[in-house]
Design a protein around this motif. Structure first.
Motif, mmCIF file in Angstrom:
data_model
loop_
_atom_site.group_PDB
_atom_site.id
_atom_site.type_symbol
_atom_site.label_atom_id
_atom_site.label_comp_id
_atom_site.label_asym_id
_atom_site.label_seq_id
_atom_site.Cartn_x
_atom_site.Cartn_y
_atom_site.Cartn_z
ATOM 1 N N GLU A 3 3.339 -0.130 -8.423
ATOM 2 C CA GLU A 3 4.087 1.033 -8.911
ATOM 3 C C GLU A 3 3.171 1.980 -9.677
ATOM 4 O O GLU A 3 3.315 3.208 -9.595
ATOM 5 C CB GLU A 3 5.241 0.573 -9.808
ATOM 6 C CG GLU A 3 6.355 -0.158 -9.074
ATOM 7 C CD GLU A 3 7.481 -0.561 -10.009
ATOM 8 O OE1 GLU A 3 7.593 0.052 -11.084
ATOM 9 O OE2 GLU A 3 8.230 -1.488 -9.683
ATOM 10 N N ASP A 6 1.237 3.972 -7.215
ATOM 11 C CA ASP A 6 2.129 4.924 -6.553
ATOM 12 C C ASP A 6 2.385 6.136 -7.446
ATOM 13 O O ASP A 6 2.411 7.269 -6.974
ATOM 14 C CB ASP A 6 3.450 4.241 -6.195
ATOM 15 C CG ASP A 6 4.378 5.167 -5.422
ATOM 16 O OD1 ASP A 6 4.039 5.510 -4.278
ATOM 17 O OD2 ASP A 6 5.432 5.545 -5.972
ATOM 18 N N ASN A 10 0.990 9.354 -5.653
ATOM 19 C CA ASN A 10 2.038 10.123 -4.986
ATOM 20 C C ASN A 10 2.846 11.010 -5.927
ATOM 21 O O ASN A 10 3.363 12.046 -5.507
ATOM 22 C CB ASN A 10 2.983 9.176 -4.230
ATOM 23 C CG ASN A 10 2.243 8.345 -3.201
ATOM 24 O OD1 ASN A 10 1.362 8.848 -2.516
ATOM 25 N ND2 ASN A 10 2.579 7.065 -3.098
ATOM 26 N N THR A 76 -2.087 12.413 0.165
ATOM 27 C CA THR A 76 -2.030 11.145 -0.558
ATOM 28 C C THR A 76 -2.298 9.975 0.388
ATOM 29 O O THR A 76 -2.291 10.127 1.619
ATOM 30 C CB THR A 76 -0.656 10.953 -1.216
ATOM 31 O OG1 THR A 76 0.348 10.889 -0.175
ATOM 32 C CG2 THR A 76 -0.332 12.120 -2.147
ATOM 33 N N LYS A 78 -0.322 7.608 0.852
ATOM 34 C CA LYS A 78 0.937 7.373 1.560
ATOM 35 C C LYS A 78 1.043 8.247 2.806
ATOM 36 O O LYS A 78 1.515 7.798 3.858
ATOM 37 C CB LYS A 78 2.116 7.648 0.612
ATOM 38 C CG LYS A 78 3.439 7.057 1.068
ATOM 39 C CD LYS A 78 4.471 7.152 -0.039
ATOM 40 C CE LYS A 78 5.753 6.418 0.342
ATOM 41 N NZ LYS A 78 6.735 6.445 -0.770
ATOM 42 N N GLN A 94 -1.499 0.177 1.491
ATOM 43 C CA GLN A 94 -2.220 1.279 0.867
ATOM 44 C C GLN A 94 -3.554 0.814 0.301
ATOM 45 O O GLN A 94 -4.541 1.555 0.337
ATOM 46 C CB GLN A 94 -1.361 1.913 -0.225
ATOM 47 C CG GLN A 94 -0.142 2.655 0.316
ATOM 48 C CD GLN A 94 0.568 3.461 -0.759
ATOM 49 O OE1 GLN A 94 -0.001 3.797 -1.774
ATOM 50 N NE2 GLN A 94 1.839 3.768 -0.527
#
Length: 212
Positions: A3, A6, A10, A76, A78, A94
């Motif tokens: 997390e 992320d 992102n 990114t 992602k 990732q």
């Protein structure tokens, strides 16, 4: 930790802000992200593990990723992950993708250099091409040409990177004033610099108060 990565990648938060949301100390968040950024194992479960199976990505995917980031440097992880899945139907984590970007693609995170969109537009490229064709057609002797250009800077300009102890921010004192913009006009020829001139901004005087 996933997390945290992320939020940084992102949601574009910095390590300190993402760490505060997840109650992770700033220094620890910076270490996790540094390992992720450099393609190193960053999850506790990954440390000391034996090498896994051969990577799923090949030379073809490496070239595709390089072209992908050439077109969109701010994409990114992602988005790159989604591109790989849509084009090649390959599912990759990732962290594995980040490692491939660093080791095989030679792509690392760095400060962006902003370039005007018009600088590489089709219209600008066409004008450059027409100018070159015109020069070739006219058979211009560059030894007899003088080229003029200008460059501007601010007296309070300062480099955007600095060094500090690991885990602490790099801080530098700056003036509260905006600073003065200076423009240098230069003329060069084949034999070297022809002339240089300095343009200083004109002082703006306040208008006189109207008499009552």
């Amino acid at each position: 930790i996933v997390e945290l990565i992320d939020l940084i990648q992102n949601v574009t938060l910095n390590c300190a802000a993402a760490g505060r949301i997840l109650l992770i100390p700033e220094h620890t968040a910076q270490e996790y992200y540094a390992r992720f950024r450099d393609g190193k194992p960053y999850l506790p479960s990954q440390h000391g593990k034996s090498p896994g199976p051969p990577p799923k990505l090949t030379k073809e995917h490496t070239v595709a990723l390089q072209d992908f980031y050439e077109e969109n440097p701010v994409a990114t992880i992602k988005q790159a992950q989604q591109m790989i899945f849509e084009n090649y139907k390959i599912i990759i984590t990732q962290s594995s993708l980040q490692k491939h970007l660093v080791i095989h693609c030679g792509l690392t995170m760095k400060k962006l250099e902003k370039v005007s969109e018009a600088r590489t537009s089709k219209d600008t490229i066409t004008k450059r091409l027409n100018w070159v064709l015109h020069v070739e057609k006219e058979n211009i002797d560059f030894d007899s040409c003088v080229f003029i250009d200008e460059a501007s800077f601010n007296f309070h300009m300062q480099q955007t990177f600095g060094r500090s102890i690991r885990g602490t921010p790099a801080k530098a004192k700056v003036s509260n004033n905006r600073g003065v913009n200076i423009t240098i006009l230069g003329a060069i020829a084949a034999e070297g610099v022809v002339n240089l001139s300095l343009r200083r901004p004109q002082l703006v005087t306040s208008s006189k108060k109207k008499k009552a």
